[in-house]
Design an enzyme around this catalytic site. Sequence first.
Site, PDB file in Angstrom:
ATOM      1  N   GLU A 248      -4.616  -1.421   0.391  1.00 37.96           N
ATOM      2  CA  GLU A 248      -3.234  -1.836   0.696  1.00 37.96           C
ATOM      3  C   GLU A 248      -3.242  -3.010   1.677  1.00 37.96           C
ATOM      4  O   GLU A 248      -2.463  -3.947   1.559  1.00 37.96           O
ATOM      5  CB  GLU A 248      -2.428  -0.685   1.305  1.00 37.96           C
ATOM      6  CG  GLU A 248      -2.356   0.591   0.471  1.00 37.96           C
ATOM      7  CD  GLU A 248      -1.488   0.480  -0.766  1.00 37.96           C
ATOM      8  OE1 GLU A 248      -0.977  -0.614  -1.065  1.00 37.96           O
ATOM      9  OE2 GLU A 248      -1.336   1.503  -1.449  1.00 37.96           O
TER      10      GLU A 248
ATOM     11  N   GLU B  71      -3.810  -4.358  -8.480  1.00 33.63           N
ATOM     12  CA  GLU B  71      -2.644  -3.467  -8.418  1.00 33.63           C
ATOM     13  C   GLU B  71      -2.304  -2.928  -9.805  1.00 33.63           C
ATOM     14  O   GLU B  71      -1.857  -1.797  -9.945  1.00 33.63           O
ATOM     15  CB  GLU B  71      -1.428  -4.205  -7.855  1.00 33.63           C
ATOM     16  CG  GLU B  71      -1.583  -4.632  -6.402  1.00 33.63           C
ATOM     17  CD  GLU B  71      -0.262  -5.093  -5.795  1.00 33.63           C
ATOM     18  OE1 GLU B  71       0.155  -6.224  -6.121  1.00 33.63           O
ATOM     19  OE2 GLU B  71       0.338  -4.340  -5.024  1.00 33.63           O
TER      20      GLU B  71
ATOM     21  N   GLU C 282       4.348  -0.071  -6.843  1.00 34.77           N
ATOM     22  CA  GLU C 282       3.316  -0.919  -7.459  1.00 34.77           C
ATOM     23  C   GLU C 282       3.806  -1.511  -8.774  1.00 34.77           C
ATOM     24  O   GLU C 282       3.496  -2.644  -9.108  1.00 34.77           O
ATOM     25  CB  GLU C 282       2.017  -0.148  -7.696  1.00 34.77           C
ATOM     26  CG  GLU C 282       1.293   0.318  -6.437  1.00 34.77           C
ATOM     27  CD  GLU C 282       1.020  -0.766  -5.401  1.00 34.77           C
ATOM     28  OE1 GLU C 282       1.040  -1.960  -5.735  1.00 34.77           O
ATOM     29  OE2 GLU C 282       0.800  -0.397  -4.230  1.00 34.77           O
TER      30      GLU C 282
ATOM     31  N   TYR D 133      -0.280   8.653   7.786  1.00 30.50           N
ATOM     32  CA  TYR D 133       0.449   9.923   7.870  1.00 30.50           C
ATOM     33  C   TYR D 133      -0.346  11.048   7.184  1.00 30.50           C
ATOM     34  O   TYR D 133      -0.442  12.158   7.689  1.00 30.50           O
ATOM     35  CB  TYR D 133       1.815   9.718   7.226  1.00 30.50           C
ATOM     36  CG  TYR D 133       2.732  10.920   7.193  1.00 30.50           C
ATOM     37  CD1 TYR D 133       3.029  11.634   8.347  1.00 30.50           C
ATOM     38  CD2 TYR D 133       3.323  11.311   5.989  1.00 30.50           C
ATOM     39  CE1 TYR D 133       3.892  12.719   8.299  1.00 30.50           C
ATOM     40  CE2 TYR D 133       4.191  12.386   5.937  1.00 30.50           C
ATOM     41  CZ  TYR D 133       4.467  13.094   7.098  1.00 30.50           C
ATOM     42  OH  TYR D 133       5.325  14.166   7.042  1.00 30.50           O
TER      43      TYR D 133
ATOM     44  N   HIS E 181       5.480  -4.492  -7.921  1.00 29.18           N
ATOM     45  CA  HIS E 181       4.553  -5.537  -7.452  1.00 29.18           C
ATOM     46  C   HIS E 181       3.869  -6.236  -8.637  1.00 29.18           C
ATOM     47  O   HIS E 181       3.692  -7.454  -8.634  1.00 29.18           O
ATOM     48  CB  HIS E 181       3.470  -4.939  -6.532  1.00 29.18           C
ATOM     49  CG  HIS E 181       4.048  -4.271  -5.323  1.00 29.18           C
ATOM     50  ND1 HIS E 181       3.297  -3.533  -4.445  1.00 29.18           N
ATOM     51  CD2 HIS E 181       5.326  -4.228  -4.852  1.00 29.18           C
ATOM     52  CE1 HIS E 181       4.081  -3.075  -3.493  1.00 29.18           C
ATOM     53  NE2 HIS E 181       5.316  -3.472  -3.718  1.00 29.18           N
TER      54      HIS E 181
ATOM     55  N   HIS F  54       2.900   1.557   2.543  1.00 31.12           N
ATOM     56  CA  HIS F  54       1.821   2.317   1.890  1.00 31.12           C
ATOM     57  C   HIS F  54       0.690   2.600   2.873  1.00 31.12           C
ATOM     58  O   HIS F  54       0.158   3.710   2.913  1.00 31.12           O
ATOM     59  CB  HIS F  54       1.288   1.561   0.665  1.00 31.12           C
ATOM     60  CG  HIS F  54       2.337   1.325  -0.382  1.00 31.12           C
ATOM     61  ND1 HIS F  54       2.170   0.468  -1.442  1.00 31.12           N
ATOM     62  CD2 HIS F  54       3.581   1.848  -0.520  1.00 31.12           C
ATOM     63  CE1 HIS F  54       3.263   0.474  -2.175  1.00 31.12           C
ATOM     64  NE2 HIS F  54       4.143   1.294  -1.641  1.00 31.12           N
TER      65      HIS F  54
ATOM     66  N   GLU G 279       3.515  -2.968   1.270  1.00 34.18           N
ATOM     67  CA  GLU G 279       2.103  -2.643   1.501  1.00 34.18           C
ATOM     68  C   GLU G 279       1.931  -2.012   2.886  1.00 34.18           C
ATOM     69  O   GLU G 279       1.098  -1.124   3.069  1.00 34.18           O
ATOM     70  CB  GLU G 279       1.212  -3.880   1.347  1.00 34.18           C
ATOM     71  CG  GLU G 279       1.283  -4.580  -0.021  1.00 34.18           C
ATOM     72  CD  GLU G 279       1.086  -3.646  -1.211  1.00 34.18           C
ATOM     73  OE1 GLU G 279       0.602  -2.517  -1.050  1.00 34.18           O
ATOM     74  OE2 GLU G 279       1.433  -4.064  -2.339  1.00 34.18           O
TER      75      GLU G 279
HETATM   76 FE    FE Z   1       1.251  -3.230  -4.125  1.00 34.98          FE
HETATM   77 MN    MN Z   2       0.639  -0.875  -2.400  1.00 37.09          MN
END
Ligand code: FE
Ligand code: MN
Length: 360
Positions: free
Chosen positions: A97, A200, A234, A137, A237, A131, A128
């Site tokens: 990421e 990606e 994604e 987390y 993206h 992510h 990103e």
């Molecule tokens: Fe991405």
């Molecule tokens: Mn991503």
Amino acid sequence: MEKTFEIGSKSFVLDQTKAEEAYAAKRVINGRQTMAFNLLPLRYQWSYDLYRTMKANHWEPEDIPMQKDVEQWRSNDLTEQERWIIRMGIGYFSAAEGIVGDNIIHVVREMVTAPELKLVLGRHAHEENIHADSLLYMISSLGINPHECEAMFEQIPTILRKNEFVTNVSNSLRRETDLTTPENKKLLAKNIFVFGQCMEGTQFYGLFGMILSLYRQNKFPGIGQMFRYTLRDESNHIEVFRNLFMDLVEENQEIWTKDFQEELRDLMAEAVRLEKEFIEDCLPTNAVGLSADEFTQYIDYIADRRLIGVGLKPLSQGVDNPLPWLAELMDIGKEQNFFEGRVTEYQKASALEVVSDDDL
Ligand code: FE
Ligand code: MN
């Protein structure tokens, strides 16, 4: 003379001659450089539309409960294989990421010139970050040692090779690169193709499939949920980079030679090869509901979809989708009361944007 222009639901009255000049000066690359963020008039409508879709899909990691995942992680009900997939998922994406975000901020967003392209790329980079934050987390919830994850990225050869493959097309490009030469234009086109369609678009999908396959068996519901959101992001993206690539080629047709097209197909073939090796590492033995063969076939299938999406000939032709359920899992909008948290609030009055199965 004046004319009305629209951005989303807002309308603006502009001097027509000035607006036409501004429009004509907009290019993916080598367009007018301006300090003013002049979105109007929009030339790349898709970029504004995708920006809106992405914004409407906003989510925050902490909104997703992790109790069940923590219980499962601490219990003895998991196989070593299942733990390994979670570790590989967290280890690989933690760095991947960041690599994608870095490439957008330092390469692609710096090199494109039309403001609406910079707008959507800013949102892309922010996603990103979300992510990367979601992986933090997961790491903190499960109590995984972050250095262990980092070490995976440095020590597992199949991850290293995937990594090198993408950073190779990133290192030579920086803001000062002269983008008027066909060679450098090709470098940028290659970068956009490799990051969007190969990385990606294809290399993320082995682990997406594995983690969501666990999720389907009610394992790691919190992690699975975050990966569902990530997968939906994604797909946007991939669409941002696909459009960017198509418009770059359209405006610079001298680069679209037979040789260059073959070079891109070769890059995809390499991406597929690296991903299949990586899948073997993730799944050394076939576990319940997880067959390495299905995932490698899925990679062939998805790689062809990506190639066709940018006007290139597929590599393996006619491979069936062995994981049709993956598309359904991404279709988050179909669920009712799926999520009582803030995500719904972020949507405000606008309907939840649903990604069509075509993106998978
Ligand atoms: Fe991405
Ligand atoms: Mn991503």
